[in-house]
Each structure stands twice: as structure tokens, then as C-alpha cells.
Design a protein around this motif. Structure first.
Motif, PDB file in Angstrom:
ATOM      1  N   LEU A 374       0.831  -1.209   0.000  1.00 23.72           N
ATOM      2  CA  LEU A 374       0.000   0.000   0.000  1.00 23.72           C
ATOM      3  C   LEU A 374       0.862   1.255   0.000  1.00 23.72           C
ATOM      4  N   LEU A 375       1.949   1.232   0.772  1.00 20.25           N
ATOM      5  CA  LEU A 375       2.853   2.382   0.808  1.00 20.25           C
ATOM      6  C   LEU A 375       3.499   2.614  -0.557  1.00 20.25           C
ATOM      7  N   VAL A 376       4.002   1.541  -1.166  1.00 21.72           N
ATOM      8  CA  VAL A 376       4.668   1.660  -2.478  1.00 21.72           C
ATOM      9  C   VAL A 376       3.680   2.122  -3.538  1.00 21.72           C
ATOM     10  N   ASN A 377       2.480   1.580  -3.535  1.00 21.73           N
ATOM     11  CA  ASN A 377       1.473   1.955  -4.536  1.00 21.73           C
ATOM     12  C   ASN A 377       1.046   3.408  -4.411  1.00 21.73           C
ATOM     13  N   ASN A 378       1.252   3.985  -3.230  1.00 21.28           N
ATOM     14  CA  ASN A 378       0.917   5.392  -3.021  1.00 21.28           C
ATOM     15  C   ASN A 378       2.135   6.302  -3.092  1.00 21.28           C
ATOM     16  N   GLY A 379       3.250   5.749  -3.621  1.00 18.06           N
ATOM     17  CA  GLY A 379       4.409   6.591  -3.910  1.00 18.06           C
ATOM     18  C   GLY A 379       5.493   6.598  -2.863  1.00 18.06           C
ATOM     19  N   TYR A 380       5.327   5.862  -1.755  1.00 23.19           N
ATOM     20  CA  TYR A 380       6.342   5.843  -0.693  1.00 23.19           C
ATOM     21  C   TYR A 380       7.198   4.582  -0.883  1.00 23.19           C
ATOM     22  N   VAL A 381       8.204   4.693  -1.787  1.00 25.56           N
ATOM     23  CA  VAL A 381       8.924   3.515  -2.260  1.00 25.56           C
ATOM     24  C   VAL A 381      10.105   3.174  -1.351  1.00 25.56           C
ATOM     25  N   THR A 382      10.731   4.169  -0.767  1.00 27.12           N
ATOM     26  CA  THR A 382      11.915   3.950   0.059  1.00 27.12           C
ATOM     27  C   THR A 382      11.662   4.386   1.493  1.00 27.12           C
ATOM     28  N   VAL A 383      12.599   4.013   2.368  1.00 28.93           N
ATOM     29  CA  VAL A 383      12.500   4.431   3.772  1.00 28.93           C
ATOM     30  C   VAL A 383      12.546   5.956   3.879  1.00 28.93           C
ATOM     31  N   ASP A 384      13.368   6.578   3.032  1.00 25.30           N
ATOM     32  CA  ASP A 384      13.451   8.038   3.050  1.00 25.30           C
ATOM     33  C   ASP A 384      12.116   8.672   2.654  1.00 25.30           C
ATOM     34  N   ASP A 385      11.447   8.086   1.641  1.00 22.97           N
ATOM     35  CA  ASP A 385      10.124   8.581   1.246  1.00 22.97           C
ATOM     36  C   ASP A 385       9.157   8.484   2.426  1.00 22.97           C
ATOM     37  N   PHE A 386       9.198   7.342   3.103  1.00 23.74           N
ATOM     38  CA  PHE A 386       8.308   7.096   4.240  1.00 23.74           C
ATOM     39  C   PHE A 386       8.596   8.073   5.377  1.00 23.74           C
ATOM     40  N   LYS A 387       9.851   8.285   5.659  1.00 20.74           N
ATOM     41  CA  LYS A 387      10.243   9.157   6.765  1.00 20.74           C
ATOM     42  C   LYS A 387       9.907  10.615   6.487  1.00 20.74           C
ATOM     43  N   ALA A 388      10.023  11.020   5.205  1.00 23.97           N
ATOM     44  CA  ALA A 388       9.768  12.428   4.851  1.00 23.97           C
ATOM     45  C   ALA A 388       8.286  12.743   4.714  1.00 23.97           C
ATOM     46  N   ALA A 389       7.459  11.704   4.622  1.00 23.38           N
ATOM     47  CA  ALA A 389       6.023  11.924   4.394  1.00 23.38           C
ATOM     48  C   ALA A 389       5.336  12.469   5.641  1.00 23.38           C
ATOM     49  N   ASP A 390       4.269  13.209   5.409  1.00 23.84           N
ATOM     50  CA  ASP A 390       3.428  13.683   6.510  1.00 23.84           C
ATOM     51  C   ASP A 390       2.673  12.487   7.100  1.00 23.84           C
ATOM     52  N   LEU A 391       2.684  12.368   8.430  1.00 32.36           N
ATOM     53  CA  LEU A 391       2.072  11.204   9.074  1.00 32.36           C
ATOM     54  C   LEU A 391       0.588  11.094   8.744  1.00 32.36           C
ATOM     55  N   ASP A 392      -0.119  12.219   8.716  1.00 29.30           N
ATOM     56  CA  ASP A 392      -1.558  12.181   8.400  1.00 29.30           C
ATOM     57  C   ASP A 392      -1.800  11.630   7.001  1.00 29.30           C
ATOM     58  N   SER A 393      -0.921  11.959   6.059  1.00 26.07           N
ATOM     59  CA  SER A 393      -1.063  11.451   4.690  1.00 26.07           C
ATOM     60  C   SER A 393      -0.890   9.936   4.657  1.00 26.07           C
ATOM     61  N   LEU A 394       0.042   9.430   5.452  1.00 25.05           N
ATOM     62  CA  LEU A 394       0.248   7.979   5.515  1.00 25.05           C
ATOM     63  C   LEU A 394      -0.960   7.279   6.116  1.00 25.05           C
ATOM     64  N   LEU A 395      -1.493   7.854   7.184  1.00 25.46           N
ATOM     65  CA  LEU A 395      -2.627   7.224   7.867  1.00 25.46           C
ATOM     66  C   LEU A 395      -3.909   7.311   7.055  1.00 25.46           C
ATOM     67  N   ASP A 396      -3.962   8.248   6.103  1.00 24.16           N
ATOM     68  CA  ASP A 396      -5.163   8.400   5.272  1.00 24.16           C
ATOM     69  C   ASP A 396      -5.225   7.389   4.127  1.00 24.16           C
ATOM     70  N   ILE A 397      -4.151   6.633   3.904  1.00 20.46           N
ATOM     71  CA  ILE A 397      -4.148   5.647   2.820  1.00 20.46           C
ATOM     72  C   ILE A 397      -5.206   4.592   3.106  1.00 20.46           C
ATOM     73  N   GLU A 398      -6.087   4.373   2.148  1.00 22.96           N
ATOM     74  CA  GLU A 398      -7.196   3.441   2.338  1.00 22.96           C
ATOM     75  C   GLU A 398      -6.676   2.018   2.557  1.00 22.96           C
ATOM     76  N   GLY A 399      -7.121   1.383   3.649  1.00 20.40           N
ATOM     77  CA  GLY A 399      -6.751   0.011   3.946  1.00 20.40           C
ATOM     78  C   GLY A 399      -5.456  -0.146   4.721  1.00 20.40           C
ATOM     79  N   ILE A 400      -4.761   0.971   5.022  1.00 17.44           N
ATOM     80  CA  ILE A 400      -3.467   0.894   5.708  1.00 17.44           C
ATOM     81  C   ILE A 400      -3.655   0.475   7.159  1.00 17.44           C
ATOM     82  N   ASP A 401      -2.698  -0.297   7.690  1.00 17.37           N
ATOM     83  CA  ASP A 401      -2.692  -0.656   9.107  1.00 17.37           C
ATOM     84  C   ASP A 401      -2.051   0.500   9.871  1.00 17.37           C
ATOM     85  N   GLN A 402      -2.873   1.315  10.519  1.00 16.61           N
ATOM     86  CA  GLN A 402      -2.377   2.532  11.162  1.00 16.61           C
ATOM     87  C   GLN A 402      -1.421   2.218  12.317  1.00 16.61           C
TER      88      GLN A 402
END
Length: 414
Positions: A374-402
């Protein structure tokens, strides 16, 4: 009560356009339902409102019997006090208006009038906006409820659900806003108009509004692929060989497409020439990357696109966005393969790369592969992408395990 009721009926009839007859029927039904226990134990009751005087009366339908009456019956001696010619077995309307009926009726009437007004207003909204579904409407942001935006469209309120907002777009009360009307729902207790700024149809209508050739049918939109707030690809063709479809959409000095990107909060918009030849269409869609060749696998419904190592990054785009949008636009799976100076082609299909990235990300973040996909499909491909992302944007991904996302972020922040 009678004078007050008449005043209310006259006001509603004149100002809201609701007929007095329909209001009276609704009031009679509401008062009967609310006051049945206090009127009479008979099973068949009527409440009547005189539309001329506002007088409210209650009646029971009673059968005339000789003696020992039940709750639905009346002895003949009593019946003849009002109906001298009545006979045994007749059914009479017997007035049973209680003494305190005015107070009960007044309270119920107010509630019924409010309900009737709401119903009438919903019906008016349906009539006003039913023909505008699929069109852009303009309103004013009023407030926010649970992440949704409530918008005033003058004659009705609308709601833009959080999933229909453009990512990272911010609104303030009082802001003017354009949105596409998705549907009119008068059965909900909340706003009746459901609108969106994230759907691809919103982009189509913006082009139709800005580009006269599209509005007139000279230029046609053949497809739209969109990641709201990030990037959109629009395929166009011309029905007139003298008209350049891409140039018409771009406009003089890029003004037309600039107006659209401004409305979309600087979302990037690529305009692609449509071609019936799927190979040429894919080459156009993958721009700005330069394609060496395109092979068609009809059985797998897949296009094998060969590019040089240098052009590979452009073909995939940032976080594989370019190839992902191209695949959505043309409706085929696309595999990008590097081809350098006669070397053996190396399989770098987007699907394989995404699967590999998901496996790597799952291991590095210590999350499940489902969450990683789910993270990769929404553009967060690397750890750096994940770390730089806004937390609310990550939690808003449909179906994500918050919970997994929160734990992973906390570990990275430590």
C-alpha cells in the motif's frame, strides 16, 4: 392556537411555495400519531384541521350497538343525542377532541411543520440540482466536519468527503471553491449535494470550460489518468485535421492549461496526443521519455517498452508515477525494459519493480508486505520517502494498518 397555525400556514404557503393542502394533510397525520393515546382508545381515529379557521378536532369511528359497548362502539341512546336517525350497526364519526388538545396539537404541529419544511427543501434541492450532476458548481466553504468540507451553494449545502479532496489542498471558511457535483442525495439527514475535486471528471470539465474547441466538440478528450494533487495525463484528439488538439488545450503562451493547473493547486497536467495505434499511443503517453520500441503482447494485454538506461528514469518517473499513469491512461499493462547497445534486454517491468520495492520496504520498516505494498502503490517507495512523508497522509491511505505505520515511524524517529 388556531390563529397562530393559520399565520404559519399562510407564511409557508407564500414564502416557501408549499401548498396549504399538503401542509394540512401532513399536520393531521402528525398530530394523530403523536396524540392517539390522549384522544380516544378507538382503533380508527381521524384528526381534521379546518384550513380556513385553523380549528383542530378529533373524531372516532364508532359502531352503534344496543348495550355493553367496547372501545370501538357506542350505545344507541348516546348516539341519538347527536344523530337522531341512527340505527343499530351504523358507524358514526364521533367527536372526541380532548380538553388539552390545543396544547398537544400546537407542539406537534410545530414539529410537523419543521419536518415538512425540511422535506420540501430537500425536494426543491433535488429539482434545482438534478440536472447539474456531472457539472462544476461554485460555492463557499462554511465549516469542517470529521475531515469533510461543508460548502454553501446558496440554495443548498454540499459536502466534499475527505477522499474527494485534492491531497494537501487547504481550505478556510469563506473561501470560494469549485467542485464537480457527483450526486444529489435527499435521503440523508446532512447536506444533499456530494461534490468532488479529486475525480478525473473534474479535470475533464475544467478542460471543457477552458478550451472552446473541446466545448464545441472539435477536440475530444479520449482518456484521463489522475493522481489528485500530483499529476494528471489527458489524451486528446481532433475531429478537424486543421486543429492541433494539444496546441488547442495548451492555449496561447500556455494560458489555457495554466488556468487549469492553477485551479488544481499546481497539479502537473500532461496533454497527450491520442492515437488508435496502441504503439504510437504508448510512445506519446510516456513522454518526455524517448522510447526505442514497443512490442504488443495481446495475450497478456501488455506492452513491452524498450528504452535506454538514460531514458529509463524518465519513463518510470518519480516514484514510478509516469509509467503508472500511462498504464491507467491507455488501459494496458506496461513493462519497461532497458536496452543498451545491443546488450541482452533486462526485464524491469513496473509490476516486478513494485513487488521488489514492497518486499524491501517491508523488511526495512518491519511491517507486513500488505502494508508495504500500500505504501509503495501510493508513492512511498523507500524508507526516506516514508520518513519524509506527513504522518496524516500515511494514515489516510485506504486500507493501511495505522498501528504498523505509527510503530514504524516511532522507530525511525528514535
Amino acid at each position: 392556537m388556531a390563529n397562530e397555525l393559520l399565520t404559519i400556514l399562510e407564511y409557508i404557503e407564500q414564502e416557501r411555495g408549499i401548498s396549504r393542502e399538503s401542509l394540512v394533510r401532513a399536520l393531521e397525520s402528525a398530530i394523530l400519531t403523536a396524540s392517539r393515546k390522549s384522544i380516544h382508545p378507538a382503533s380508527e381515529l381521524k384528526v381534521k384541521i379546518d384550513p380556513a379557521t385553523g380549528q383542530i378536532q378529533a373524531w372516532a369511528m364508532l359502531e352503534v350497538v344496543e348495550s355493553n359497548p367496547t372501545c370501538d362502539q357506542l350505545v344507541i341512546e348516546r348516539a341519538r343525542e347527536r344523530f337522531p336517525d341512527v340505527k343499530l350497526g351504523d358507524v358514526v364519526e364521533w367527536e372526541v377532541t380532548p380538553r388539552n388538545f390545543g396544547r398537544i396539537a400546537a407542539q406537534t404541529a410545530r414539529q410537523a411543520i419543521i419536518q415538512q419544511l425540511r422535506k420540501a427543501e430537500k425536494e426543491n434541492v433535488q429539482e434545482e440540482f438534478a440536472d447539474r450532476v456531472g457539472q462544476i458548481i461554485n460555492g463557499t466553504v462554511r465549516r469542517f466536519e470529521a475531515g469533510n468540507v461543508i460548502i454553501d451553494f446558496q440554495k443548498a449545502e454540499g459536502i466534499m468527503p475527505s477522499k474527494e479532496k485534492i491531497h494537501d489542498e487547504q481550505y478556510m471558511p469563506g473561501d470560494r471553491i469549485n467542485a464537480l457535483l457527483l450526486k444529489v442525495d435527499i435521503n440523508t439527514s446532512g447536506p444533499s449535494l456530494i461534490v468532488s475535486r479529486a475525480c478525473r471528471e473534474f479535470v475533464e470539465k475544467l478542460f471543457e470550460r477552458e478550451v472552446a474547441e473541446i466545448h464545441d466538440g472539435v477536440v475530444k478528450i479520449m482518456g484521463v489518468a489522475r493522481e489528485p494533487g500530483k499529476r494528471t495525463k489527458v489524451a486528446v484528439m481532433s475531429t478537424d485535421p486543421r486543429v492541433d488538439p494539444v496546441g488547442a488545450c495548451v492555449g496561447m503562451r500556455g494560458q489555457r492549461v495554466r488556468n487549469i493547473t492553477d485551479e488544481l493547486g499546481n497539479e502537473r497536467v500532461d496533454i497527450v496526443p491520442y492515437d488508435e495505434d496502441i504503439r504510437k499511443y504508448a510512445v506519446n503517453a510516456l513522454l518526455p521519455a524517448k522510447v526505442q520500441s514497443v512490442e504488443v503482447d495481446e495475450e497478456k494485454h501488455e506492452l513491452i517498452v524498450r528504452v535506454t538506461e538514460e531514458q529509463s528514469k524518465l519513463a518510470f518517473g518519480k516514484k514510478a508515477q509516469n509509467v503508472r499513469l500511462c498504464s491507467k491512461l491507455i488501459g494496458w499493462n506496461i513493462s519497461i525494459r532497458n536496452e543498451d547497445d545491443g546488450a541482452e534486454p533486462k526485464n524491469n517491468s513496473i509490476a516486478e519493480q513494485l513487488r521488489t520495492a514492497a518486499r524491501n520496504l517491508a523488511a526495512e520498516l518491519n511491517v507486513s508486505e500488505k502494508t508495504a505494498r500500500l505504501l509503495v502503490n501510493n508513492g512511498y517507495v523507500t524508507v526516506d520517502d516514508f520518513k519524509a512523508a506527513d504522518l496524516d497522509s500515511l494514515l489516510d491511505i485506504e486500507g493501511i494498518d495505522q498501528d504498523e505505520v505509527n510503530v514504524a515511524r516511532n522507530l525511525l524517529d528514535d
